[in-house]
Design an enzyme around this catalytic site. Structure first.
Site, short mmCIF file in Angstrom:
data_model
loop_
_atom_site.label_atom_id
_atom_site.label_comp_id
_atom_site.label_asym_id
_atom_site.label_seq_id
_atom_site.Cartn_x
_atom_site.Cartn_y
_atom_site.Cartn_z
CB SER A 177 -0.89 0.22 0.87
OG SER A 177 -2.13 1.22 1.28
CG HIS B 281 -1.23 -4.83 4.80
ND1 HIS B 281 -1.04 -4.29 5.66
CD2 HIS B 281 -1.42 -4.59 3.39
CE1 HIS B 281 -0.03 -3.96 5.52
NE2 HIS B 281 -0.06 -3.71 4.40
CD GLU C 293 -0.11 -1.59 9.05
OE1 GLU C 293 0.31 -1.42 10.17
OE2 GLU C 293 0.57 -1.84 7.95
CD GLU D 201 2.42 -4.64 7.42
OE1 GLU D 201 1.83 -4.34 8.22
OE2 GLU D 201 3.17 -3.63 6.20
CG ASP E 151 -2.51 1.92 7.85
OD1 ASP E 151 -2.30 2.86 7.62
OD2 ASP E 151 -1.65 1.49 7.20
CD GLU F 172 0.64 4.00 9.49
OE1 GLU F 172 0.58 3.91 8.16
OE2 GLU F 172 0.30 3.38 10.28
CG ASP G 215 2.27 5.73 5.56
OD1 ASP G 215 3.51 6.05 5.45
OD2 ASP G 215 1.61 4.55 5.72
CE LYS H 44 4.99 3.05 5.89
NZ LYS H 44 3.38 2.67 4.82
CG HIS I 108 6.96 -2.68 8.73
ND1 HIS I 108 7.09 -4.19 9.33
CD2 HIS I 108 6.02 -2.26 9.21
CE1 HIS I 108 5.52 -4.18 9.58
NE2 HIS I 108 5.22 -2.96 9.29
CE LYS J 62 2.48 0.43 11.32
NZ LYS J 62 1.66 1.01 9.91
#
Length: 439
Positions: A45, A157, A166, A207, A244, A308, A335, A360, A388, A411
């Site tokens: 993503s 995900h 998330e 993840e 998230d 997030e 993000d 990131k 990550h 994270k």
């Protein structure tokens, strides 16, 4: 006494595989007698404003090979930086950016440049016989981050009904990383037991989080509340929650609303308040106001302390509204909104949009730019979270980076899958080193 040699003598990149089985770049940098390597992660993503991850788009690996990025390291970048000082990180990164000549690193590739940037930093640390976190952060690098563990997945995900991407647990034990890790791991395994008992999937995603068929965020948080309690902890005191939303993935530009395909596919007889503003049960659309009301309702019902990407990456006005209404109560993390870019972070600061920045390093493409983003955010009262990507390697650079900059949060996924656990194990190692220093 022999003088330490810090001139770069060799740079070599190659194509390797990340945790999703997709190609990525690994680079080795040599200065003096020291050779160090670094590899680059990749996101599933991704924000539209991220620096460009250069891929070949040919027949190899279904277009995902990175041989052009590797070639750019071995040809242009290696020649450019030959005999440069390995310890002058900012100069190395600046010269690569100038060589690239684009605003988004699309010519050489952010993946090519970052692999060199990170490997150079690690090599410099080894030359000076310093741990990476100490080399990057100096004598005051001592704070271990709180792990934000992504233990249940949806969105991009996972292939389930969950529209948000998330759901994380946040162990609230800031004085002991190993205790925080233990607490989070115990809840993770308790959650697996509860899913087993309900006949729900315990297969893990990119993840390490589980991806069961649940209908909405309320069902997820109810389950997490039960897992935390059954593990012997108190929700909101020992362990809190984060999420998230990855709202840009849900945003429908034609209607300027957020479309929830998972919830739209589920026919419900009852529905929690403030979850939808649509007369059509089969197509749930939410306006910006609806999204904010949903988050407010979730925060009232559950110990949710961080959201997030709650709104679309280009909706500055909506972000300002979200921050005005919830920013004094919870952490609102940009993000896709910020993509670790100091220019976009500066806009957010000026507009009072969000109050935290996800970091990131591959979003921006060089270590020095990522450090600039962290410094800008911190100076202006924004929290930072080192993160990550969904496609990772066993490289533990971000663990050292989190300690170096004192971000206080990291994270790096669930306590599952070696590319995630490697970062946690590195933090355990750092904690031991710092404990021995204090004795």
């Amino acid at each position: 006494m022999n003088k330490i040699t810090t001139k770069i003598s060799h740079i070599y990149a190659r194509q390797i595989l990340d945790s999703r089985g997709n190609p990525t770049v690994e680079t080795r940098v040599t200065a003096g007698d020291v050779t160090s390597k670094a590899s680059v992660p990749s996101g599933a993503s991704t924000g539209e404003h991220e620096a460009v991850e250069l891929r070949d788009n040919d027949q190899s690996y279904h277009g995902k090979s990175v041989l052009n990025a590797v070639r750019n390291v071995n040809d242009e970048i290696s020649k450019l930086l030959d005999e440069d000082d390995i310890c002058n990180q900012r100069k190395l990164d600046f010269r690569m950016r100038k060589l690239d000549g684009t605003d988004n690193k699309s010519r050489l590739g952010a993946n090519a440049m970052l692999s060199v940037s990170l490997a150079a930093a690690r090599c410099a640390a080894e030359i000076h016989n310093l741990p990476l976190y100490r080399y990057l952060g100096g004598v005051n690098a001592h704070e271990l981050p709180i792990p934000m563990m992504n233990i249940l997945n949806g969105g991009a995900h996972a292939k389930n009904n969950l529209d948000f991407q998330e759901f994380m647990i946040v162990p609230m034990h800031p004085d002991s990383f190993h205790d925080s890790l233990r607490m989070g791991t115990e809840v993770y395994h308790t959650l697996k037991k509860l899913l087993d008992q309900r006949g729900l999937s315990t297969a893990v995603g990119d993840e390490g989080g589980f991806a069961p068929e649940l209908n909405n965020a309320y069902e997820v948080f109810d389950l997490l509340m039960e897992a935390v309690t059954e593990a012997g902890y108190t929700p909101g005191e020992d362990i809190s929650f984060a999420m998230d939303a990855a709202a840009s993935e849900l945003f429908d530009r034609a209607s300027s609303c957020y479309y929830f395909p998972g919830e739209s596919s589920v026919i419900r007889s009852t529905e929690p308040p403030s979850t939808a503003n649509s007369s059509n049960r089969q197509k749930i659309m939410r306006t910006t106001d609806d999204m904010i009301r949903l988050y407010e309702d979730l925060c009232q019902k559950y110990p949710l302390i961080s959201i997030e990407d709650g709104l679309d990456e280009n909706d500055w006005e909506g972000w300002c509204q979200l921050t005005s209404q919830l920013g004094d109560r919870i952490q609102l993390v940009g993000d896709d909104l910020f993509v670790t870019n100091p220019d976009r972070i500066a806009v957010g600061i000026q507009k009072h949009a969000a109050n935290a920045v996800l970091i990131k390093v591959n979003q921006i493409g060089t270590l020095s730019e990522a450090m600039d983003a962290i410094e800008l955010a911190t100076k202006n009262g924004y929290r930072t979270i080192i993160s990550h990507r969904s496609g990772e390697t066993d490289d533990t650079f971000i663990a050292d980076l989190a300690v170096a900059v004192g971000s206080g949060q990291i994270k790096t996924g669930a306590p599952c899958r070696s590319e995630r656990v490697s970062k946690y194990n590195r933090l355990l190692e750092i904690e031991e080193e710092l404990f021995l220093e204090d004795k």
